[in-house]
Design a protein around this motif. Structure first.
Motif, PDB file in Angstrom:
ATOM      1  N   ARG A 251      50.965  14.290 -46.780  1.00  0.00           N
ATOM      2  CA  ARG A 251      50.921  12.829 -46.645  1.00  0.00           C
ATOM      3  C   ARG A 251      49.643  12.387 -45.931  1.00  0.00           C
ATOM      4  N   PHE A 252      48.884  11.451 -46.532  1.00  0.00           N
ATOM      5  CA  PHE A 252      47.653  10.940 -45.931  1.00  0.00           C
ATOM      6  C   PHE A 252      48.020   9.851 -44.923  1.00  0.00           C
ATOM      7  N   ALA A 253      47.533   9.921 -43.676  1.00  0.00           N
ATOM      8  CA  ALA A 253      46.613  10.909 -43.126  1.00  0.00           C
ATOM      9  C   ALA A 253      47.135  11.314 -41.756  1.00  0.00           C
ATOM     10  N   SER A 254      46.333  12.099 -41.041  1.00  0.00           N
ATOM     11  CA  SER A 254      46.615  12.562 -39.676  1.00  0.00           C
ATOM     12  C   SER A 254      47.731  13.574 -39.593  1.00  0.00           C
ATOM     13  N   THR A 255      48.101  14.193 -40.708  1.00  0.00           N
ATOM     14  CA  THR A 255      49.157  15.206 -40.659  1.00  0.00           C
ATOM     15  C   THR A 255      48.570  16.584 -40.356  1.00  0.00           C
ATOM     16  N   ASP A 340      36.893  15.556 -47.971  1.00  0.00           N
ATOM     17  CA  ASP A 340      36.512  14.892 -46.720  1.00  0.00           C
ATOM     18  C   ASP A 340      37.392  13.687 -46.404  1.00  0.00           C
ATOM     19  N   ASP A 341      37.480  12.697 -47.286  1.00  0.00           N
ATOM     20  CA  ASP A 341      38.297  11.526 -47.011  1.00  0.00           C
ATOM     21  C   ASP A 341      38.463  10.740 -48.307  1.00  0.00           C
ATOM     22  N   LYS A 342      39.698  10.480 -48.698  1.00  0.00           N
ATOM     23  CA  LYS A 342      39.930   9.828 -49.992  1.00  0.00           C
ATOM     24  C   LYS A 342      39.386   8.409 -50.022  1.00  0.00           C
ATOM     25  N   ASN A 343      39.324   7.737 -48.878  1.00  0.00           N
ATOM     26  CA  ASN A 343      38.830   6.359 -48.837  1.00  0.00           C
ATOM     27  C   ASN A 343      37.317   6.262 -48.696  1.00  0.00           C
ATOM     28  N   HIS A 344      36.695   7.329 -48.168  1.00  0.00           N
ATOM     29  CA  HIS A 344      35.250   7.301 -47.923  1.00  0.00           C
ATOM     30  C   HIS A 344      34.612   8.625 -48.344  1.00  0.00           C
ATOM     31  N   PRO A 345      34.761   9.027 -49.592  1.00  0.00           N
ATOM     32  CA  PRO A 345      34.189  10.318 -49.996  1.00  0.00           C
ATOM     33  C   PRO A 345      32.670  10.316 -49.883  1.00  0.00           C
ATOM     34  N   ASP A 346      32.157  11.398 -49.317  1.00  0.00           N
ATOM     35  CA  ASP A 346      30.715  11.624 -49.186  1.00  0.00           C
ATOM     36  C   ASP A 346      30.022  10.601 -48.289  1.00  0.00           C
ATOM     37  N   VAL A 347      30.777   9.920 -47.442  1.00  0.00           N
ATOM     38  CA  VAL A 347      30.196   8.930 -46.529  1.00  0.00           C
ATOM     39  C   VAL A 347      30.128   9.464 -45.107  1.00  0.00           C
ATOM     40  N   LEU A 348      31.192  10.104 -44.662  1.00  0.00           N
ATOM     41  CA  LEU A 348      31.276  10.543 -43.270  1.00  0.00           C
ATOM     42  C   LEU A 348      30.367  11.744 -43.042  1.00  0.00           C
ATOM     43  N   PRO A 349      29.571  11.720 -41.975  1.00  0.00           N
ATOM     44  CA  PRO A 349      28.537  12.755 -41.790  1.00  0.00           C
ATOM     45  C   PRO A 349      29.021  14.033 -41.144  1.00  0.00           C
ATOM     46  N   ASP A 350      30.300  14.108 -40.794  1.00  0.00           N
ATOM     47  CA  ASP A 350      30.740  15.184 -39.918  1.00  0.00           C
ATOM     48  C   ASP A 350      31.811  16.078 -40.525  1.00  0.00           C
ATOM     49  N   ARG A 351      32.293  15.806 -41.724  1.00  0.00           N
ATOM     50  CA  ARG A 351      33.395  16.571 -42.291  1.00  0.00           C
ATOM     51  C   ARG A 351      32.868  17.858 -42.920  1.00  0.00           C
TER      52      ARG A 351
END
Length: 641
Positions: A251-255, A340-351
């Motif tokens: 389940r998205f997210a924080s699991t 990395d993140d379904k809402n921000h793919p390829d955006v976050l610099p740290d994943r």
């Protein structure tokens, strides 16, 4: 509490024995999966629904016990073309006949099925386990015993075993509830049953939590978290062993699968985790400044399979309020999937698949990643210091606390991923550096990492002392040559371009103020520049030109090179010297070396000397009576021994 007889179904053939645990009576249909029919030998394996993943697709799982070789068949209830059985390291290929997939397990293993290469689709996880041993009895007064059956404890406080107690959840038992162990020792939580947590509680909102627990064991159970918070965690624990733990929480997210927070002397062995945030994260979760916070050390995490639909598969941070992170080892791990993140793919610099992310000035030392196989991910490795995380959701502080990362080793890392496979090292500033990092046998899609010029490496100037080690030898990252490292940026590769004037002191030169492609000082002639791959320096009247290097780590360095006149048509020559901080170290007699105006041979220097972190090595050129024809060629190289 009445204790029904434990239900098991056995199938024994010449090839092996299988034990399955039927669905318990009264289990709500929402927990059952109808997407896959699974048989182990002739036994039907109950398949559970873990809930939907980040992309709204259901994830299924099931388990059975086995001895000897076992044939498994899987029949999806929907059409598909191709399939994969993960991890690749098991070497299981399988056979497709019609809509049925069959394969043989020679020994217990966790196996995941991906159809049509869709890791974000309907996937199945199977846990084939060795038979249980040493099962406790329900009549033991120190045992909290849950026999096969469905138990809805959602309206109750968590199950809370105390010191010297065992909580046993039998195969075929499904508990809808929570477990909390607090201020206890010698506790065991075990069994082949399932803990389901698909609701939010007013407090203690974690499915399985251990706080201030010592000398204890958690083993074998399956935890299915189907709401947006951590699946399992520990805080302030010591000498805690987690063995054959399985989390299926898509389940998205924080699991997060099972977080180790502010704890020490912890061992994880043979975990399987499918989460929609960090599969495993080691965090400093104190409300005190780092120096006053609990240390985190002596962590071993081995023989695992990890699947993270968001964030990191292996993570240290981003919460890093701990006095230190030290002696942490990850070994023999299959990373099946990491998005990395379904809402921000390829955006976050740290994943990344393997990640250390620090928000606070604290110390990371002796951290080892060994024998890790990455099958599908985006960024491969990230070592990162920053002041915010996830668009400012978490903030840090680097202004008042010391801290750095030292001796981080990556050994035998294999990636078959089609992602960027980026390896990123991002230190914070001169006082907070990443130093002493080695990459040994990093194999990416069949080719070893061999060169620092590899486009997948992203290293800023606050990460240093880096080595690439490959089967054919070593590429050193701890050798610094001024002409090769020359840059238009102060501090790159730890070189600085400066000047000194009596009564004024040191000052930094400015790049290219007049289009001449020089570092220019504050006066008429003081400059440092590169021409045709050769480094030149020029002083001014009563102004020294200083080429300086700042030690990125402690150690012993060799300072070699040659200094000579670059212009020999006139003038009266120059004086040169090498200093460590405020002490002249060359020439050895304490007087500057004079180079005559026409000396195109000059003098070689070869000095070996210990340095501490941030010591300054200064190469100085000074004019004599006049500055005419004072262009000087100097080619120093500094190498850690």
């Amino acid at each position: 509490m009445a204790v029904p007889k434990q239900e098991k179904l056995h199938t024994k053939l010449l090839s092996g024995m299988v034990t399955v645990y039927p669905f318990p009576s009264g289990l709500p249909a929402t927990y059952k999966s109808t997407l896959f029919s699974v048989n182990a030998e002739s036994s039907s394996v109950p398949i559970y629904n873990a809930g939907n993943n980040s992309w709204g697709q259901p994830v299924s799982y099931g388990s059975f016990d086995m001895t000897g070789p076992v044939t498994v068949t899987i029949t999806p209830s929907f059409p598909f073309t191709s399939f994969k059985l993960l991890p690749q390291s098991l070497g299981i290929t399988g056979i497709k006949s019609g809509s049925t997939i069959s394969f043989t397990l020679s020994s217990p293993a966790n196996v995941s099925l991906v159809l049509d290469n869709n890791y974000q689709g309907r996937v199945l996880h199977l846990f084939a386990q060795a038979p249980e041993a040493g099962i406790p009895t329900s009549s033991d007064p120190n045992v909290i015993y849950y026999a096969p059956g469905y138990y809805d404890l959602s309206a109750q406080p968590p199950i809370q075993p105390t010191s010297s107690q065992t909580l046993y959840i039998a195969g075929g038992a499904v508990i809808r509830g929570r477990i909390k162990i607090s201020n206890a020792s010698n506790v065991t939580v075990r069994g082949r049953g399932i803990l389901v947590n698909d609701y939010d509680a007013a407090s203690d909102n974690i499915a399985l939590a251990a706080e201030m627990v010592s000398n204890s064991t958690i083993r074998d159970i399956i935890v299915n978290r189907n709401t947006g918070s951590w699946t399992s965690s520990m805080w302030g624990c010591s000498n805690l062993n987690v063995i054959n733990y399985k989390a299926v929480s898509p389940r998205f997210a924080s699991t997060d699968g099972f977080n180790i927070t502010s704890s020490h002397d912890i061992t994880f062995d043979s975990a399987f985790i499918h989460s929609a945030d960090d599969a495993i994260a080691i965090k400093g979760m104190s409300d005190q400044p780092p120096a006053a916070s609990l240390p985190i050390y002596n962590i071993v995490y081995k023989n695992a399979q990890l699947w993270a639909d968001a964030n990191n598969a292996i993570g240290i941070g981003a919460e890093t309020r701990a006095s230190r992170f030290e002696n942490i080892t990850f070994n023999n791990i299959d990373i099946l999937y990491n998005f990395d993140d379904k809402n921000h793919p390829d955006v976050l610099p740290d994943r990344s698949a393997i990640n250390i992310f620090s928000l606070h000035g604290t110390f990371f030392k002796d951290i080892f990643f060994e024998n890790i196989r990455v099958e599908n991910a985006k960024r491969l490795i990230n070592l990162h210091m920053d002041e915010t995380f996830y668009f400012g959701a978490l903030t840090g502080n680097w202004t008042t606390f010391p801290g750095n990362m030292q001796n981080i080793q990556y050994r035998n890392i294999t990636s078959s991923s089609g992602g960027s496979n980026q390896i990123k090292l991002q230190g914070w500033n001169d006082s907070h550096r990443i130093e002493g990092v080695s990459f040994e046998n990093i194999l990416i899609n069949g080719s070893y990492l061999t060169q620092f010029s590899d486009s997948r490496l992203a290293i800023n100037r606050f990460a240093n002392g880096i080595k690439i080690i490959q089967p054919g030898g070593t590429k050193k990252g701890d050798s610094y040559k001024a002409s090769e490292d020359f840059s238009t940026v102060q501090g790159k590769r730890y070189w600085y371009y400066r000047g000194w004037k009596a009564g004024v002191g040191n000052y930094s030169m400015t790049w290219n103020p007049d289009g001449s492609n020089h570092w220019r000082g504050n006066y008429s002639w003081d400059a440092i520049w590169l021409d045709g791959g050769t480094l030149f320096m020029h002083p001014d009247n009563n102004v020294q030109a200083l080429l300086e290097w700042q030690a990125p780590k402690s150690g012993t360095i060799r300072i070699s090179g040659r200094v000579k006149k670059g212009s020999t048509g006139g003038g009266d020559g120059v004086n040169v010297s090498i200093w460590k901080n405020n002490v002249m170290i060359w020439p050895s007699g304490g007087s500057w070396q004079t180079i005559n105006y026409n000396d195109a041979t000059g003098f070689a220097h070869d000095v070996t000397i210990p340095v501490s972190f941030e010591d300054i090595i200064s190469f100085r050129v000074d004019a004599r009576a006049n500055t005419g024809w004072d262009t000087t060629n100097w080619e120093p190289e500094i190498t850690y021994q």
